[in-house]
Motif scaffolding. Sequence first.
Motif, short mmCIF file in Angstrom:
data_model
loop_
_atom_site.label_atom_id
_atom_site.label_comp_id
_atom_site.label_asym_id
_atom_site.label_seq_id
_atom_site.Cartn_x
_atom_site.Cartn_y
_atom_site.Cartn_z
N THR A 77 0.85 -1.19 0.00
CA THR A 77 0.00 0.00 0.00
C THR A 77 0.89 1.24 0.00
OG1 THR A 77 -1.75 -1.16 1.21
CG2 THR A 77 -1.84 1.23 1.21
N GLY A 83 -5.28 11.66 -0.14
CA GLY A 83 -6.41 10.85 0.31
C GLY A 83 -6.00 9.41 0.56
N ARG A 84 -6.86 8.51 0.19
CA ARG A 84 -6.67 7.10 0.49
C ARG A 84 -5.44 6.53 -0.22
NH1 ARG A 84 -11.33 2.41 -0.41
NH2 ARG A 84 -10.07 0.62 0.27
N THR A 86 -3.01 3.81 -2.15
CA THR A 86 -3.30 2.93 -3.28
C THR A 86 -2.64 1.57 -3.06
OG1 THR A 86 -3.36 4.84 -4.75
CG2 THR A 86 -3.12 2.68 -5.79
N ASN A 230 -11.55 6.28 -5.22
CA ASN A 230 -10.91 5.87 -3.97
C ASN A 230 -9.40 5.69 -4.12
OD1 ASN A 230 -13.29 5.72 -2.32
ND2 ASN A 230 -13.85 3.85 -3.43
N ASN A 231 -8.87 6.23 -5.21
CA ASN A 231 -7.43 6.16 -5.47
C ASN A 231 -6.93 4.73 -5.71
OD1 ASN A 231 -7.25 8.90 -5.21
ND2 ASN A 231 -6.30 8.89 -3.19
N GLN A 232 -7.79 3.85 -6.18
CA GLN A 232 -7.38 2.49 -6.47
C GLN A 232 -7.23 2.30 -7.98
OE1 GLN A 232 -6.47 0.67 -3.74
NE2 GLN A 232 -7.04 2.63 -2.83
#
Length: 571
Positions: A77, A83-84, A86, A230-232
């Motif tokens: 990760t 933000g979130r 990845t 969600n930055n994925q």
Amino acid sequence: MQIKAEQQNPLTRRNFMRGSGFVGGLLLGSGMHSLLSSCSPPPSTTTKTPAQNTVARTPNPKFIPDLEINLQAAPKTVPILAGRPTQVWSYAATLVKGDPTSLTAIPDSYLGPIIRVQTGQRVRVNFQNNLPQGQSSIVHWHGLILPEEMDGHPRFAIDPGQTYVYEFEVINRAGMNWFHPHPDMLTGQQAYAGLAGLFIVTDPEETALKLPSGAYEVPIVLQDRTLDTNNQLLYLGSNIGTPRNSGGGMGRMNNSDRSGSGMGNMSSMMGFLGEQLFINGKPDFTLTAATRVYRLRILNGSNSRIYKLGWSNGNPLTVIGTDGSLLTQPVDRKYVMLAPGERVDVWADFSKLKVGTELALNSLVFSGAENVGGSGMGGMMGSSNAPELGAAMKLFNIKIERAETETLRLPSKLAALPLLRPGDATNAAQPRPVELSLQGMKWVINGQLFEMNAATPQETVNLNSIEQWEIINKLNPGAMMDAKGMAHPIHFHGVKFQVISRQVLPELAAGWQTVKDGYVDEGFKDTVMVMPGERVKLLIKFEKYSGLFAYHCHTLEHEDAGMMRNYRVNG
């Protein structure tokens, strides 16, 4: 309705993706999904029954390495955007034996590591697959000349929890090579998820040139990626299939996906284009530089996107090397074409710029790399924000922040390459054809898809022979899409080659004219870009090692869908 190949207004990739709603249900709904969002924990290292074509390899006690590295592929990760964090898959390395400077990181990146070696060194890499269940993997050392069992052929892929030990002597000349996954039908998604690193070879000839080094030698890995809200990471899912494990993550393509047809195979036919440009694993990259000369070692690590490199101020690029070796002398190009898998070594002279100057390395406009033709499909699919293949894009900025004195000068001569002559080939009058064409929704080589252990008589050569091979990017009359073909970067494992001629069909010359002056064919290469309608002759010496080696399109979605073959070198 039959679509005519000679249609005046061909449908582009992005227009098709924006316009086909019923396909959108497949790609943007169930088929296009978040990668790695719920990766299972790294598996245990207990030996398990190998999957098909899976053989774990153990160390040879008689092999004494100069450099030994433990290398694992595992989930990780990382922060990429605000933000979130990845979730990615990444190679992590530790030094077991050897010079500590042999193993370095790409700064602030989930990519890497950078492995640095000298020609003649003996290297052991203990590779452990710690990817989620269902993700067999193997490492291909792209550009290195290695024995077949060390090259990373898909037939040697290992299951999660297994270890494969590489042991080899580096016989390459100085140059930048790289490493990435190479499992059958899984390469695109694993590389896209973050598995890539650099393998840089030096030798006394290069050292004597006193090229920029240290902070003035900058690796540049070009990639394009799409992230969700969600930055994925998101990856076009038409050739991924249903995850095999309940823990989520990416699943393996089923065999039926390779031989099947229909809109579920759209991304395997067209290749993946991402919405954002990443440099070394980060968007919006700026190189803060001094008034010095820099050596930019650029890799196209994208799955499918081709770049046309050009300076924003219009100055030419000075090229000193290409795929894994220096040139005999520097060459200037107004722009340089760089297809997936290719590398270029650029002498970037900022010594005459003033502090505060800003410039950029861009990808310039080009056309003709894909010729999707069709009609009557508009108005049905959700949008895509990825730039078109051939669109103008800023790659990264350079900002001159420090004044320093430069003493380096561009050498007039670089490497003494043992270049061959076309007449040295035993088949100069009749080169072996490598025909690239479309069958249904699948790109094929000489009319055939990949077979794990097979090579035809046409793909069989003798050790130490010199041959000409001609890559022919054919038209596909009657095809509903891409009737005029697509650009394909063709990569050969186990050899270096020379590009000795190029020609193109007159009806496709317009697109070719927008790229042809950016080819750098002067030295040795291992990957070559072939435009639609183009014929490219290669001169190859099959030396050093016998065995079974792969050659394939380095558009990774094409490779995963079967645009790969083997050639056999008989000893």
